[in-house]
Design a protein around this motif. Structure first.
Motif, PDB file in Angstrom:
ATOM      1  N   LYS A   1       0.166  -3.663  -3.989  1.00  0.00           N
ATOM      2  CA  LYS A   1      -1.006  -2.774  -3.934  1.00  0.00           C
ATOM      3  C   LYS A   1      -0.570  -1.302  -3.883  1.00  0.00           C
ATOM      4  O   LYS A   1      -1.032  -0.530  -3.040  1.00  0.00           O
ATOM      5  CB  LYS A   1      -1.849  -3.120  -2.711  1.00  0.00           C
ATOM      6  N   ILE A   2       0.341  -0.969  -4.781  1.00  0.00           N
ATOM      7  CA  ILE A   2       0.937   0.359  -4.770  1.00  0.00           C
ATOM      8  C   ILE A   2       0.115   1.321  -5.621  1.00  0.00           C
ATOM      9  O   ILE A   2      -0.448   0.939  -6.653  1.00  0.00           O
ATOM     10  CB  ILE A   2       2.396   0.263  -5.283  1.00  0.00           C
ATOM     11  N   LYS A   3       0.063   2.569  -5.184  1.00  0.00           N
ATOM     12  CA  LYS A   3      -0.562   3.617  -5.997  1.00  0.00           C
ATOM     13  C   LYS A   3       0.527   4.506  -6.579  1.00  0.00           C
ATOM     14  O   LYS A   3       1.362   5.032  -5.846  1.00  0.00           O
ATOM     15  CB  LYS A   3      -1.509   4.462  -5.144  1.00  0.00           C
TER      16      LYS A   3
ATOM     17  N   GLY B   1       6.763  -5.046 -17.407  1.00  0.00           N
ATOM     18  CA  GLY B   1       5.753  -5.952 -16.875  1.00  0.00           C
ATOM     19  C   GLY B   1       6.030  -6.289 -15.417  1.00  0.00           C
ATOM     20  O   GLY B   1       5.112  -6.342 -14.592  1.00  0.00           O
ATOM     21  N   ALA B   2       7.299  -6.485 -15.101  1.00  0.00           N
ATOM     22  CA  ALA B   2       7.667  -6.782 -13.711  1.00  0.00           C
ATOM     23  C   ALA B   2       7.339  -5.597 -12.806  1.00  0.00           C
ATOM     24  O   ALA B   2       6.947  -5.767 -11.647  1.00  0.00           O
ATOM     25  CB  ALA B   2       9.151  -7.120 -13.631  1.00  0.00           C
ATOM     26  N   LEU B   3       7.488  -4.404 -13.354  1.00  0.00           N
ATOM     27  CA  LEU B   3       7.154  -3.199 -12.589  1.00  0.00           C
ATOM     28  C   LEU B   3       5.667  -3.177 -12.246  1.00  0.00           C
ATOM     29  O   LEU B   3       5.268  -2.962 -11.090  1.00  0.00           O
ATOM     30  CB  LEU B   3       7.540  -1.974 -13.420  1.00  0.00           C
ATOM     31  N   MET B   4       4.834  -3.438 -13.247  1.00  0.00           N
ATOM     32  CA  MET B   4       3.386  -3.467 -13.005  1.00  0.00           C
ATOM     33  C   MET B   4       3.050  -4.572 -12.006  1.00  0.00           C
ATOM     34  O   MET B   4       2.172  -4.420 -11.153  1.00  0.00           O
ATOM     35  CB  MET B   4       2.642  -3.698 -14.321  1.00  0.00           C
ATOM     36  N   SER B   5       3.758  -5.679 -12.123  1.00  0.00           N
ATOM     37  CA  SER B   5       3.533  -6.794 -11.215  1.00  0.00           C
ATOM     38  C   SER B   5       3.841  -6.396  -9.765  1.00  0.00           C
ATOM     39  O   SER B   5       3.107  -6.767  -8.841  1.00  0.00           O
ATOM     40  CB  SER B   5       4.428  -7.947 -11.661  1.00  0.00           C
TER      41      SER B   5
ATOM     42  N   ASN C   1       0.801  -1.227   0.000  1.00  0.00           N
ATOM     43  CA  ASN C   1       0.000   0.000   0.000  1.00  0.00           C
ATOM     44  C   ASN C   1       0.834   1.279   0.000  1.00  0.00           C
ATOM     45  O   ASN C   1       0.372   2.339   0.441  1.00  0.00           O
ATOM     46  CB  ASN C   1      -0.992   0.011   1.165  1.00  0.00           C
TER      47      ASN C   1
ATOM     48  N   PHE D   1       3.662  -3.317  -8.608  1.00  0.00           N
ATOM     49  CA  PHE D   1       2.567  -2.423  -8.198  1.00  0.00           C
ATOM     50  C   PHE D   1       1.347  -3.238  -7.774  1.00  0.00           C
ATOM     51  O   PHE D   1       0.632  -2.865  -6.842  1.00  0.00           O
ATOM     52  CB  PHE D   1       2.185  -1.470  -9.331  1.00  0.00           C
ATOM     53  N   LEU D   2       1.117  -4.346  -8.476  1.00  0.00           N
ATOM     54  CA  LEU D   2      -0.052  -5.171  -8.160  1.00  0.00           C
ATOM     55  C   LEU D   2       0.121  -5.890  -6.826  1.00  0.00           C
ATOM     56  O   LEU D   2      -0.704  -5.730  -5.920  1.00  0.00           O
ATOM     57  CB  LEU D   2      -0.288  -6.186  -9.279  1.00  0.00           C
ATOM     58  N   VAL D   3       1.189  -6.672  -6.700  1.00  0.00           N
ATOM     59  CA  VAL D   3       1.267  -7.514  -5.498  1.00  0.00           C
ATOM     60  C   VAL D   3       1.483  -6.677  -4.247  1.00  0.00           C
ATOM     61  O   VAL D   3       1.096  -7.089  -3.151  1.00  0.00           O
ATOM     62  CB  VAL D   3       2.340  -8.633  -5.601  1.00  0.00           C
TER      63      VAL D   3
END
Lengths: 344, 344
Positions: free
Chosen positions: B276-278, B266-270, B241, B272-274
């Motif tokens: 839960k980063i804004k 893609g790893a960057l987005m991953s 978060n 952010f996902l795991v």
């Protein structure tokens, strides 16, 4: 072999997959049906939900949740019935929403178990439109994406458990909904049945061009559940101040290494900067559990009013869960993937 | 050649830089001082602000703002004085905050010009702590980053116009502030004078290790103004978060191509996902202009109370603006970079 009242079948994680799961990943085992102790109840699985997040639990890469242990039963949401009960508030025969995992029977002390009563309407819907996937669509779209009337919302896996609800809720909120799906049949369903304004076949040679043509005013909200080639096509179409609820990246779940370069991660951040984009990853029950009552009330009303439609992809038999899970990761399902483990 | 009352010196964009700007990028020219028509006033530049965003305006890559035209005067915020006035509300001698660009004189009809009166205290501060960079720090940190007491906030360029305020405001809000700066002298200043809890030298061989050691509880807010190697070191330290106000990427502004692969986007987005980063890109006056009154009141009070300190890096002479701008892009400034174009 079907469900019996003498043994418990379960799918255990035999080894962590490298790339896509295969025959060696899961193993069907049987053991005795456990006896509930004081303060416990025995639940019998009727429906097992298959969801993309389960791929993550098969790996031991650092993530938001603990991985399933080698030799452990695969976890998963289930709709089940109470077989024996030493728990107050649960009686034999009650339907429950539980977390039995990929097995016929499980013990529970009632924690995190929702009693659905003796005769729920469409009990399996609690695994989809009225459950975790529905809340994911609702909260991600409305609390992060916040689409305004007239804005364009794009979502992939548009006939899936989450994507189908994202598009329909976007329409309810007055936005334009553009879906992406695998093949003509699903695309037709998204437009004709679900009411999307357009739906693009992700296998089309001119996929990116078609997406651009169907988003003439750009994209204001991209509900991200796939990543990969779809995201690449979406990125140049994003408008200033676009929002990206980041819910999943199914295209990457089986990846074993990062794609060849150049490294576009800096360029990606640069796009977020110059377009003033908000990207927000979320895990639905961590971040939006408090939204559940609001979601539930809205969704029930919308279903009654015929504004929300829902389709399940039912596969019969627990033994077919592993291959059904592969189908899900490849987008070969058509609707919410649910294993019918037993008759009611 | 210094400022005169007979000619107007100006720096025009001679050619678009590929990579870092060089001697051929800007050209000093002179022309006549223009005469204000009815409804116009003539402004004389006293201070010119140099800011990293100006690198973007030298390029014609698609961005949030129009590029400066070849042959056009470089744009920029200025503190100036009214020389002649046909505009109601502005008198000869008034100090103004204006947008004269890199030149001695400019005409204005009063639009977007703030009258600072006859005798402002520290007039050049309107280009920094009380102006655009201050608002950038304030709004980005508080409206996107939203640090809670006890959380860890990291910011690079920690003695710069924006970074120095991010750290100090983080402290005011009860958070732990960790800075990153170029060299021991700036790091000492950040800790001893500005009150950062720690400041890491970005040139240290063990920079990433030092950053990790000084963020024992991880990073909750990373105020992104640099990108590149700093971001790489920050990424694994981000907590669940975490929030990333995305304000600038100075490390990339002179890049001519994407770095070699593999492609980590893609790893960057991953991540952010795991986690839960804004991540939220913002352009301060587009997105947070409405925050100005609140910012202004808070900042004035904090300065009076001694809670906010401010340092300028003053360079004398308009002719030195091009080399000072290069220094700014390389982090060789120590404090807010301001060109003193003329005596008061």
């Amino acid at each position: 072999m079907t469900q019996s009242n003498t043994v418990n079948r379960k799918l255990i994680l035999a080894q962590r997959p490298v790339g896509a799961p295969d025959d060696a990943t899961l193993r069907l085992e049987t053991d005795a049906i456990p006896e509930p102790a004081e303060g416990q109840m025995l639940l019998r699985t009727v429906y097992l939900s298959l969801d993309p997040y389960m791929r993550g639990r098969m790996s031991d890469a650092k993530s938001y949740a603990e991985p399933v242990a080698i030799g452990g039963t695969m976890i998963g949401g289930t709709v089940a019935r109470v077989v024996k009960s030493n728990v107050k508030g649960f009686e034999v025969g009650d339907w429950v929403l539980s977390f039995n995992g990929w097995q016929d029977y499980a013990l529970s002390d009632g924690t995190m178990v929702t009693n659905m009563g003796k005769n729920p309407e469409a009990p399996s819907w609690a695994l989809g439109v009225l459950g975790m996937p529905g809340l994911t669509a609702y909260a991600g779209l409305l609390k992060i994406g916040d689409p305004k009337p007239g804005e364009t919302v794009v979502v992939a896996a548009a006939t899936g458990a989450v994507g189908s609800q994202v598009g329909q809720i976007a329409k309810i909120k007055g936005a334009r909904a553009v879906g992406i799906a695998s093949g003509a049949e699903k695309c037709a369903y998204a437009v004709d049945e679900l009411g999307f304004d357009a739906c693009i076949d992700r296998f089309a040679d001119d996929f990116a061009e078609q997406l651009a043509a169907n988003c003439p005013a750009g994209i204001d909200v991209y509900f991200e559940n796939v990543g990969g080639a779809v995201f690449k096509a979406v990125l140049p179409l994003l408008n200033a101040n676009a929002r990206i609820p980041l819910c999943g990246l199914i295209a990457m779940y089986n990846a074993t290494q990062a794609p060849e370069g150049p490294d576009m991660s800096g360029a990606l951040m640069s796009t977020f900067l110059v377009k003033k984009i908000k990207v927000q990853g979320f895990i639905v029950f961590d971040d939006f559990g408090h939204v559940y009552p609001e979601f539930s009330a809205d969704m029930m009303a919308w279903i009654k009013e015929g504004k929300i439609k829902y389709r399940e992809h039912l596969v019969e038999g627990l033994e077919n869960a592993p291959s059904a899970f592969l189908d899900l990761l490849e987008g070969r399902n058509f609707g919410k993937m649910v294993i019918k483990v037993a008759e009611h």
